[in-house]
Design a protein around this motif. Sequence first.
Motif, PDB file in Angstrom:
ATOM      1  N   GLY A 235       0.880  -1.224   0.147  1.00  0.00           N
ATOM      2  CA  GLY A 235       0.026  -0.074   0.208  1.00  0.00           C
ATOM      3  C   GLY A 235       0.913   1.420   0.111  1.00  0.00           C
ATOM      4  N   VAL A 236       2.005   1.107   0.903  1.00  0.00           N
ATOM      5  CA  VAL A 236       2.787   2.445   1.068  1.00  0.00           C
ATOM      6  C   VAL A 236       3.564   2.443  -0.484  1.00  0.00           C
ATOM      7  N   GLY A 237       3.901   1.419  -1.037  1.00  0.00           N
ATOM      8  CA  GLY A 237       4.795   1.316  -2.241  1.00  0.00           C
ATOM      9  C   GLY A 237       3.850   1.959  -3.394  1.00  0.00           C
ATOM     10  N   ILE A 238       2.629   1.691  -3.337  1.00  0.00           N
ATOM     11  CA  ILE A 238       1.590   2.199  -4.470  1.00  0.00           C
ATOM     12  C   ILE A 238       1.610   3.643  -4.244  1.00  0.00           C
ATOM     13  N   CYS A 239       1.596   4.375  -2.946  1.00  0.00           N
ATOM     14  CA  CYS A 239       1.326   5.529  -2.672  1.00  0.00           C
ATOM     15  C   CYS A 239       2.611   6.132  -3.163  1.00  0.00           C
ATOM     16  N   TYR A 240       3.825   5.882  -3.098  1.00  0.00           N
ATOM     17  CA  TYR A 240       4.891   6.479  -3.411  1.00  0.00           C
ATOM     18  C   TYR A 240       5.307   6.301  -4.889  1.00  0.00           C
ATOM     19  N   VAL A 241       4.783   5.249  -5.422  1.00  0.00           N
ATOM     20  CA  VAL A 241       4.875   5.143  -6.870  1.00  0.00           C
ATOM     21  C   VAL A 241       3.977   6.357  -7.593  1.00  0.00           C
ATOM     22  N   LEU A 242       2.733   6.595  -6.898  1.00  0.00           N
ATOM     23  CA  LEU A 242       1.925   7.687  -7.413  1.00  0.00           C
ATOM     24  C   LEU A 242       2.626   9.024  -7.228  1.00  0.00           C
ATOM     25  N   THR A 243       3.307   9.241  -6.035  1.00  0.00           N
ATOM     26  CA  THR A 243       4.124  10.385  -5.776  1.00  0.00           C
ATOM     27  C   THR A 243       4.931  10.908  -6.794  1.00  0.00           C
ATOM     28  N   LEU A 244       5.655  10.008  -7.269  1.00  0.00           N
ATOM     29  CA  LEU A 244       6.660   9.954  -8.468  1.00  0.00           C
ATOM     30  C   LEU A 244       5.858  10.263  -9.863  1.00  0.00           C
ATOM     31  N   ALA A 245       4.856   9.477  -9.908  1.00  0.00           N
ATOM     32  CA  ALA A 245       4.073   9.517 -11.221  1.00  0.00           C
ATOM     33  C   ALA A 245       3.504  10.885 -11.558  1.00  0.00           C
ATOM     34  N   PHE A 246       3.212  11.648 -10.426  1.00  0.00           N
ATOM     35  CA  PHE A 246       2.662  13.098 -10.480  1.00  0.00           C
ATOM     36  C   PHE A 246       4.007  14.012 -10.566  1.00  0.00           C
ATOM     37  N   HIS A 270      15.049   7.250  -1.524  1.00  0.00           N
ATOM     38  CA  HIS A 270      14.635   7.430  -0.208  1.00  0.00           C
ATOM     39  C   HIS A 270      13.386   6.915   0.125  1.00  0.00           C
ATOM     40  N   LEU A 271      12.606   6.990  -0.688  1.00  0.00           N
ATOM     41  CA  LEU A 271      11.098   6.456  -0.635  1.00  0.00           C
ATOM     42  C   LEU A 271      10.930   4.955  -0.633  1.00  0.00           C
ATOM     43  N   ALA A 272      11.794   4.572  -1.628  1.00  0.00           N
ATOM     44  CA  ALA A 272      11.841   2.952  -1.719  1.00  0.00           C
ATOM     45  C   ALA A 272      12.604   2.345  -0.733  1.00  0.00           C
ATOM     46  N   LEU A 289      10.880   5.912  10.322  1.00  0.00           N
ATOM     47  CA  LEU A 289      10.911   6.118   8.971  1.00  0.00           C
ATOM     48  C   LEU A 289       9.713   7.205   8.582  1.00  0.00           C
ATOM     49  N   PHE A 290       8.899   7.283   9.431  1.00  0.00           N
ATOM     50  CA  PHE A 290       8.001   8.471   9.398  1.00  0.00           C
ATOM     51  C   PHE A 290       8.834   9.694   9.269  1.00  0.00           C
ATOM     52  N   ARG A 291       9.582   9.998  10.455  1.00  0.00           N
ATOM     53  CA  ARG A 291      10.444  11.037  10.548  1.00  0.00           C
ATOM     54  C   ARG A 291      11.495  11.330   9.373  1.00  0.00           C
ATOM     55  N   SER A 292      11.895  10.423   8.861  1.00  0.00           N
ATOM     56  CA  SER A 292      12.997  10.322   7.785  1.00  0.00           C
ATOM     57  C   SER A 292      12.470  11.169   6.572  1.00  0.00           C
ATOM     58  N   ASN A 293      10.957  11.337   6.491  1.00  0.00           N
ATOM     59  CA  ASN A 293      10.673  12.166   5.489  1.00  0.00           C
ATOM     60  C   ASN A 293      11.046  13.796   5.267  1.00  0.00           C
ATOM     61  N   ARG A 294      11.338  14.163   6.467  1.00  0.00           N
ATOM     62  CA  ARG A 294      11.820  15.519   6.397  1.00  0.00           C
ATOM     63  C   ARG A 294      13.206  15.619   5.487  1.00  0.00           C
ATOM     64  N   ASP A 295      13.952  14.743   5.675  1.00  0.00           N
ATOM     65  CA  ASP A 295      15.279  14.639   5.277  1.00  0.00           C
ATOM     66  C   ASP A 295      15.200  14.357   3.614  1.00  0.00           C
ATOM     67  N   ALA A 296      14.204  13.556   3.289  1.00  0.00           N
ATOM     68  CA  ALA A 296      14.060  13.324   1.915  1.00  0.00           C
ATOM     69  C   ALA A 296      13.334  14.638   1.357  1.00  0.00           C
ATOM     70  N   GLY A 297      12.419  15.372   1.890  1.00  0.00           N
ATOM     71  CA  GLY A 297      11.989  16.508   1.450  1.00  0.00           C
ATOM     72  C   GLY A 297      12.951  17.498   1.149  1.00  0.00           C
ATOM     73  N   LEU A 298      13.709  17.683   2.209  1.00  0.00           N
ATOM     74  CA  LEU A 298      14.856  18.748   2.174  1.00  0.00           C
ATOM     75  C   LEU A 298      15.994  18.522   1.024  1.00  0.00           C
TER      76      LEU A 298
END
Length: 313
Positions: A235-246, A270-272, A289-298
């Motif tokens: 489920g999370v993988g599909i969400c992240y694929v959609l993130t990149l697809a857009f 990072h999402l993978a 893992l949740f908190r690591s999204n800050r670093d990915a976004g930065l």
Amino acid sequence: MLERPAASALPDAVRDHWADRLAPAALRPYLRLARIERPIGWWLLLLPCWWSAALAAIAGGVPWPNPLHCLLFLIGAVAMRGAGCSYNDIVDRDLDTRVERTRGRPLPSGQVSLKGALAFLALQGLVGLVVLLQFNGFAIATGFASLGIVALYPFMKRFFWMPQIVLGLAFAWGALMGWAAAFGSLSLPALLLYAGSIAWVVGYDTIYALQDIEDDEIAGIKSSARFFGDQVRLGVGICYVLTLAFMVPAFAWAGAGTVAFAGLGLFALHLAWQVIRIDRNDGAGALRLFRSNRDAGLILFAAMTLDTVLRAF
């Protein structure tokens, strides 16, 4: 009958945060109500704003994202994330007593009264309003348009199996704001960035919800983590694929260069990595893992900004 939790940091708070060490004792419950000791929330609200400002800079051919806009987004993100959390806790004060991780929050634990919480909510909302009024008229209207979604979110977990979608609609709103502030309108790149940011929010908040999955089942609270069940990694993988697809067409339509796309590639890696590391039974790991999204976004924002600088000079 449950004992009242001590007035201390909550399980997912940053340890030894200044709000718990240096702030006057009378103010600490209000700072906890705004989640000041959990800065990841305002970071995740802020990042789509900064991405949008950087994407607008790329499209507009200017050498960097508007510094004043970025500062205003920072102040607004802290204020409005705090206001949103305060509102959420007011609505959820009874539900929060049934969940181990949340029963120590200021309202269910009695550290803050309902009247005090409402007054604090109004104060934070006023700060957010002052920030919003610094932008052009279209951006102001765009900002106000998000309030309905924010008001709706706390109720969704009671009957909707994917409340994270509504959270995504609210938390990704900044992906529209940076573009609106720069151009006084919205175009396809901003809309695509918004769609990608929504999918990103649903993905990372599904990871976050793994911490509460057992208590949520007992309390009858619905979440995407419960909805995906044993297939949460998929489920999370599909969400992240959609993130990149857009996001890929958003970057292309805005005219992003090699550096910006390289940053998007690192963001994707990072999402993978997050998807690979998900363990449905590891709440502490889910929080990391949740908190690591800050670093990915930065990383993504830095690459987008560097792209504007290099192409301008």
